[in-house]
Design an enzyme around this catalytic site. Structure first.
Site, short mmCIF file in Angstrom:
data_model
loop_
_atom_site.label_atom_id
_atom_site.label_comp_id
_atom_site.label_asym_id
_atom_site.label_seq_id
_atom_site.Cartn_x
_atom_site.Cartn_y
_atom_site.Cartn_z
N GLU A 1 0.88 -1.17 0.00
CA GLU A 1 0.00 0.00 0.00
C GLU A 1 0.91 1.21 0.00
OE1 GLU A 1 -2.83 2.56 2.99
OE2 GLU A 1 -2.98 0.37 3.14
N ARG B 1 1.38 10.33 0.21
CA ARG B 1 1.84 11.40 1.09
C ARG B 1 3.04 12.13 0.49
NH1 ARG B 1 1.79 8.09 6.87
NH2 ARG B 1 -0.46 7.65 6.91
N LYS C 1 -11.41 -0.39 6.04
CA LYS C 1 -10.20 -0.14 6.81
C LYS C 1 -10.62 0.38 8.19
CE LYS C 1 -5.98 2.67 6.68
NZ LYS C 1 -5.14 3.53 5.83
#
Length: 220
Positions: A56, A60, A144
């Protein structure tokens, strides 16, 4: 017009339930922040060769998109998610880069609807009953749980799991000391964690050391 059910969506030619099978077969999903796109290929190599064929990659940093492209080109079978997706533009960039599914930290109806329209699976973040119920309204049953430890951890997941017909990928504060508690829950398909892919080892190109941490995580 109601969006297509996530359970009917495809991932690399496979039904969503096979994506879940792939995730369930993993010990943990490595959550990776990449500062330099050139490192994507080496990270993918370390993951594939040490038993964790999944990543994953968080959005960012500005390097995320090109890093994913490098990972996909070098290792077509690597299961790749785009993480920390906050905008529809990022969804488009992730799809163009070749990701298999989207992961978002929270539940944003706009992002969820857009992913469903684009026919790209999304696992959005939730941490309370109200958000779980919103997700169910969008026919989402794989979510999630974030930030896991700060949101009540295993105790909260146990409570949610007894009420709702959903499965969780808890992320946030997961480590070698508590991952077994999470994975022991029937509602958990896999945990997300970053301890096996520390940014300093990646930035310093310490691939052998990185490989050792990944191999240890793969055998948890």
């Amino acid at each position: 017009m109601q969006c297509q059910l996530l359970t009917e969506q495809k991932i690399k030619g496979y039904p969503m339930n096979q994506l879940i099978e792939k995730l369930t077969a993993l010990s943990v999903v490595p959550v990776i922040t990449i500062n330099h796109a050139k490192h994507g290929t080496s990270i993918a190599k370390a993951l594939m060769e040490n038993g964790l064929p999944c990543a994953e990659v968080t959005f960012r940093t500005d390097a995320a998109v090109d890093a994913i492209k490098n990972m996909r080109a070098a290792y077509p079978d690597l299961l790749i998610a785009a993480g920390t997706i906050l905008t529809t533009q990022q969804v488009d960039l992730a799809i163009d880069a070749g990701v298999d599914f989207i992961v978002s930290p929270g539940f944003n109806p706009k992002i969820v609807s857009y992913c469903q329209q684009k026919n790209i699976p999304i696992i959005p973040g939730v941490n309370n009953p109200s958000l779980v119920e919103q997700a169910l309204e969008f026919n989402l049953t794989t979510l999630k749980f974030f930030p896991a430890e700060a949101s009540g951890g295993v105790s909260m997941l146990k409570a949610l799991g007894t009420v709702y017909p959903v499965r969780f990928m808890p992320t946030g504060g997961i480590n070698t000391e508590n991952i077994h508690q999470y994975n022991s829950l029937s509602s958990v398909i896999v945990c997300g964690g970053s301890w096996m892919v520390p940014a300093d080892l990646v930035d310093n190109e310490q691939w052998e050391e990185l490989g050792k941490l990944i191999a240890e995580a793969a055998n948890i």
